[in-house]
Design a protein around this motif. Structure first.
Motif, PDB file in Angstrom:
ATOM      1  N   ALA A 465      26.261  59.829  66.997  1.00  0.00           N
ATOM      2  CA  ALA A 465      27.001  59.548  65.853  1.00  0.00           C
ATOM      3  C   ALA A 465      26.666  60.491  64.575  1.00  0.00           C
ATOM      4  CB  ALA A 465      27.072  57.935  65.362  1.00  0.00           C
ATOM      5  N   ASN A 466      27.492  60.761  63.706  1.00  0.00           N
ATOM      6  CA  ASN A 466      27.109  61.419  62.630  1.00  0.00           C
ATOM      7  C   ASN A 466      26.977  60.821  61.329  1.00  0.00           C
ATOM      8  OD1 ASN A 466      29.849  60.983  61.282  1.00  0.00           O
ATOM      9  ND2 ASN A 466      30.623  62.729  62.318  1.00  0.00           N
ATOM     10  N   LEU A 467      27.210  59.367  61.334  1.00  0.00           N
ATOM     11  CA  LEU A 467      26.637  58.645  60.251  1.00  0.00           C
ATOM     12  C   LEU A 467      25.847  57.524  60.755  1.00  0.00           C
ATOM     13  CD1 LEU A 467      26.441  57.398  57.177  1.00  0.00           C
ATOM     14  CD2 LEU A 467      28.770  56.232  57.749  1.00  0.00           C
ATOM     15  N   LEU A 468      24.434  57.337  60.419  1.00  0.00           N
ATOM     16  CA  LEU A 468      23.610  56.468  61.006  1.00  0.00           C
ATOM     17  C   LEU A 468      23.548  55.185  59.701  1.00  0.00           C
ATOM     18  CD1 LEU A 468      20.781  58.506  62.786  1.00  0.00           C
ATOM     19  CD2 LEU A 468      22.865  57.552  63.606  1.00  0.00           C
ATOM     20  N   VAL A 469      23.755  54.156  60.142  1.00  0.00           N
ATOM     21  CA  VAL A 469      23.696  52.939  59.419  1.00  0.00           C
ATOM     22  C   VAL A 469      22.262  52.247  59.983  1.00  0.00           C
ATOM     23  CG1 VAL A 469      24.661  50.942  58.502  1.00  0.00           C
ATOM     24  CG2 VAL A 469      25.896  52.951  58.674  1.00  0.00           C
ATOM     25  N   LEU A 470      21.248  52.182  59.282  1.00  0.00           N
ATOM     26  CA  LEU A 470      20.047  51.484  59.885  1.00  0.00           C
ATOM     27  C   LEU A 470      19.586  50.573  59.013  1.00  0.00           C
ATOM     28  CD1 LEU A 470      18.166  54.954  60.346  1.00  0.00           C
ATOM     29  CD2 LEU A 470      19.696  53.831  62.007  1.00  0.00           C
ATOM     30  N   ASP A 471      19.405  49.114  59.600  1.00  0.00           N
ATOM     31  CA  ASP A 471      19.010  48.071  59.208  1.00  0.00           C
ATOM     32  C   ASP A 471      17.364  47.822  59.498  1.00  0.00           C
ATOM     33  OD1 ASP A 471      18.662  45.788  57.497  1.00  0.00           O
ATOM     34  OD2 ASP A 471      19.975  44.477  58.747  1.00  0.00           O
ATOM     35  N   GLU A 472      16.355  47.890  58.492  1.00  0.00           N
ATOM     36  CA  GLU A 472      14.958  48.059  58.950  1.00  0.00           C
ATOM     37  C   GLU A 472      14.647  48.622  60.336  1.00  0.00           C
ATOM     38  OE1 GLU A 472      12.734  46.891  56.904  1.00  0.00           O
ATOM     39  OE2 GLU A 472      13.763  45.600  55.364  1.00  0.00           O
ATOM     40  N   PRO A 473      14.629  49.932  60.253  1.00  0.00           N
ATOM     41  CA  PRO A 473      14.554  50.531  61.621  1.00  0.00           C
ATOM     42  C   PRO A 473      13.021  50.751  62.000  1.00  0.00           C
ATOM     43  CG  PRO A 473      14.850  52.300  59.996  1.00  0.00           C
ATOM     44  CD  PRO A 473      15.282  50.911  59.337  1.00  0.00           C
ATOM     45  N   THR A 474      12.407  50.547  61.155  1.00  0.00           N
ATOM     46  CA  THR A 474      10.708  50.560  61.350  1.00  0.00           C
ATOM     47  C   THR A 474       9.966  49.294  61.794  1.00  0.00           C
ATOM     48  OG1 THR A 474      10.111  50.382  59.175  1.00  0.00           O
ATOM     49  CG2 THR A 474      10.468  52.566  59.988  1.00  0.00           C
ATOM     50  N   ASN A 475      11.005  48.272  61.606  1.00  0.00           N
ATOM     51  CA  ASN A 475      10.283  46.988  61.862  1.00  0.00           C
ATOM     52  C   ASN A 475       9.972  46.982  63.406  1.00  0.00           C
ATOM     53  OD1 ASN A 475      10.550  45.770  59.371  1.00  0.00           O
ATOM     54  ND2 ASN A 475      12.123  44.148  59.901  1.00  0.00           N
ATOM     55  N   HIS A 476       8.769  46.426  63.754  1.00  0.00           N
ATOM     56  CA  HIS A 476       8.259  46.439  65.109  1.00  0.00           C
ATOM     57  C   HIS A 476       7.636  47.466  65.615  1.00  0.00           C
ATOM     58  CE1 HIS A 476      10.025  42.186  64.972  1.00  0.00           C
ATOM     59  NE2 HIS A 476      11.307  42.858  65.029  1.00  0.00           N
ATOM     60  N   LEU A 477       7.932  48.630  64.957  1.00  0.00           N
ATOM     61  CA  LEU A 477       7.424  50.003  65.429  1.00  0.00           C
ATOM     62  C   LEU A 477       5.960  49.793  64.894  1.00  0.00           C
ATOM     63  CD1 LEU A 477      10.304  52.505  64.916  1.00  0.00           C
ATOM     64  CD2 LEU A 477       9.704  51.365  67.135  1.00  0.00           C
TER      65      LEU A 477
END
Length: 637
Positions: A465-477
């Motif tokens: 995809a060319n538009l990334l919509v990310l909701d708390e992408p670093t949670n749990h990492l």
């Protein structure tokens, strides 16, 4: 003073070794971070320190009277009490002392029934207990409770709210608050920033910096660690290594240590090779065999260095796009959303251009996730408009991982979405996200939070995809995975809109910060540090304006005070003048009456000279009375 020592502590679960020969020391007022990969054993160390988990080998030393407060990752305060009454239980000892003081005060009120000796002893007891009560914080415990509840974002709550009516995240924050109020000698915190918004994390950072005891923290929030700790223990490959400094310093020092150890290892290997060559060439020759034998002994006695292992295996991925979008990627204008009749946000306006990285920030409950879902079309706005640009393809990362099928295996979860791709290629993708061998046969439901996050990222990567919509992408990492994600985001050629409480991540990725409020949004053209700087400037300007208003108000107050004082002086002067006029008029009217009486005397009115003189005096007196009456009348108005 040393509060705790772990000497050569080891721990295994069945045949799996978790910790080996762990060494860790905590002194008074230390601020310590324990860092490492997910599964490295960080939480296990905390449980051993807190006495909640046994260990197989080694020793743990701590004073008998050491008080320990331990917050687990999933701590939740379960209680039938209200918020306030539960917090007050921390101070039961003080409340008991307070009741004793009230009883003594009642006895002091009955002094007539006591002897002089008994009364003096009563005063001594009261003074001693009052000093102990004050030293223990008896006169400030209510203020401490309010400060902690306000810092943890409960300032708008009714403190009589029963705890069992609160959400899980709110109960977790209350558990943290209760622990902070106890002020143990050693505070052990496992992921304390979970369920905290950015403002609350900043408050907790300041609180821990000035905390009167020692603090040991496990956290994946690098910004938080940089602000709070001065010692870092890295747990890697079952062992621990100590670094002095905050998290950023630890990263630099670890890289320098690796380079130094690698050079020393390579230098020794060169020396070993040189000695082995000498021995091989000279051991059989009579003239040089003794020297060769001597070198062989030196080589045998040499303490061989192990090759430094460097970093453990990391995930490896990047995000590509199928095609480029138009320049105008997204336009949100005057957007509003509400659940039933409950408004969530309104007047949200935000435009995204191709290549921009936009971070959405704001307090919990302001509607950040709701805004993302509205943009995706999952929720319908109450008003306003959303315009998606030309050739925009959206990829979504859901913090709850609800888009994963819990019944599938890891392999099938990805392969079913892309059935035309060979299995080995799917396995290669999963391998890049650290799913290797039999890991791909695990059922999604059995995965840890970190594993689910990596699986979701693998699916997102495959969308191109060319538009990334990310909701708390670093949670749990874990921190290492976050760094890999940051590198992938930095190289991504498309547009990113994301919600995150990870300030370090925001700093690395964002070039625009949108701060959401319930009634609008404020845009800052920079990273998180720039946003903070501007917020500080705004706060200082607001403070200056408030100060100017205060000064202006004070000046107006002073002017009003002076005016009032002058009015009071004028009033008193006027009243005195009225009084003077009344006395004068009364006196002159009496004189006039006497003159008029005298003029009726035959001796006077028959004497033209006297009559003319008295007539003149009477006329002048009447004129003077008339003038004074006019003045008196004007003063009465």
């Amino acid at each position: 003073m040393i509060l705790m020592q772990l000497n050569d502590v080891s721990k295994s679960f069945g045949a799996e070794e978790i910790l080996a020969n762990i060494k860790l020391e905590i002194n008074e007022n230390d601020r310590i971070a324990i860092v490492g990969r997910n599964g490295a054993g960080k939480s296990t160390i905390l449980k051993i320190m807190a006495g909640e988990l046994s260990y197989d080998e080694g020793e743990v030393f701590k004073p008998k009277n050491l008080s320990i407060g331990y917050l687990t990752q999933h701590s939740s305060l379960e209680s039938d009490k209200s918020m306030w009454n539960e917090m007050v239980t921390v101070f039961d000892d003080l409340l008991a002392q307070q009741r004793e003081l009230r009883q003594l005060e009642e006895m002091m009120g009955q002094a007539d029934s006591l002897s002089k000796t008994e009364y003096e002893q009563l005063l001594l007891d009261y003074d001693r207990k009052q000093q102990a009560f004050e030293a223990g914080g008896g006169y400030r415990y209510e203020a401490d409770i309010k400060a902690v509840l306000t810092g943890l974002n409960f300032q708008d709550y009714d403190y009589n709210t029963p705890i069992n009516e609160l959400s899980g995240g709110q109960k977790t924050r209350l558990a943290l608050g209760r622990l902070l109020l106890k002020k143990p000698d050693l505070l052990i915190l496992d992921e304390p920033t979970n369920h905290l918004d950015i403002d609350t994390m900043a408050w907790l950072e300041n609180y821990l910096v000035s905390y009167p005891g020692a603090v040991t923290i496990v956290s994946h929030d690098r910004y938080f660690l940089d602000k709070t700790v001065s010692i870092v223990y890295e747990v890697s490959r079952h062992h621990s290594k100590k670094y002095h400094g905050n998290y950023s310093y630890y990263l630099k020092q670890r890289a320098l240590d690796y380079e130094k150890e690698l050079k020393e290892y390579e230098k020794q290997q060169t020396e070993i090779k040189r000695m082995e060559d000498f021995i091989q060439r000279n051991i059989a020759r009579a003239s040089t065999t003794k020297r060769a034998q001597s070198r062989r002994k030196q080589l045998a006695k040499m303490e061989k260095l192990d090759k430094p292992k460097g970093d453990e295996k990391s995930a490896s991925f990047s995000f590509r796009i199928n095609r480029s979008s138009g320049n105008d990627v997204l336009q949100v204008d005057q957007l509003a959303f509400q659940y039933d009749s409950e408004p969530v946000f309104s007047n949200i306006t935000m435009h995204a251009k191709r290549g921009e990285r936009i971070a959405l920030v704001g307090p919990n409950g302001v509607g950040k996730t709701t805004l993302l879902k509205t943009i995706l079309g999952k929720l319908k706005p109450a008003s306003g408009s959303i315009t998606i640009g030309t050739n925009v393809q959206i990829g979504y990362y859901d913090q709850e991982q609800q888009m994963l099928n819990s019944a599938k295996t890891v392999l099938d979860e990805l392969w079913d979405d892309y059935p035309d791709i060979d299995e080995k290629d799917i396995r290669t993708v999963l391998g890049n996200f650290l799913f290797s061998g039999d890991d791909v046969k695990k059922v999604v439901n059995s995965l840890s939070g970190g594993e689910k996050a990596r699986l979701s990222l693998s699916k997102l990567m495959m969308q191109h995809a060319n538009l990334l919509v990310l909701d708390e992408p670093t949670n749990h990492l874990d921190i290492d995975s976050k760094e890999v994600l940051e590198a992938a985001m930095a190289d991504f050629p498309g547009t990113i809109i994301f919600v995150s409480h990870d300030r370090y991540f925001i700093n690395k990725i964002a070039d625009k910060v949108v701060e959401m409020q319930h009634d609008g949004a404020t845009i800052y053209l920079g990273d998180y540090d720039y946003y903070l700087e501007k917020k500080q400037e705004e706060a200082e300007i607001a403070k200056l304006l408030q100060k100017e208003e205060t000064v202006q108000s004070e000046n107006q107050g002073k002017a009003k005070f002076k005016e009032d004082k002058q009015l009071q002086r004028d009033k008193r002067k006027k009243e005195r003048r009225i009084s003077e006029l009344e006395e004068s008029i009364e006196q002159q009217e009496a004189e006039l009456a006497a003159l008029e009486q005298k003029m009726t005397d035959p001796e006077v009115y028959e004497d033209h000279e006297k009559s003319r003189e008295l007539t003149k005096q009477t006329s002048e007196l009447k004129q003077e009375i008339e003038q004074q009456m006019e003045e008196w009348t004007s003063l009465q108005e």
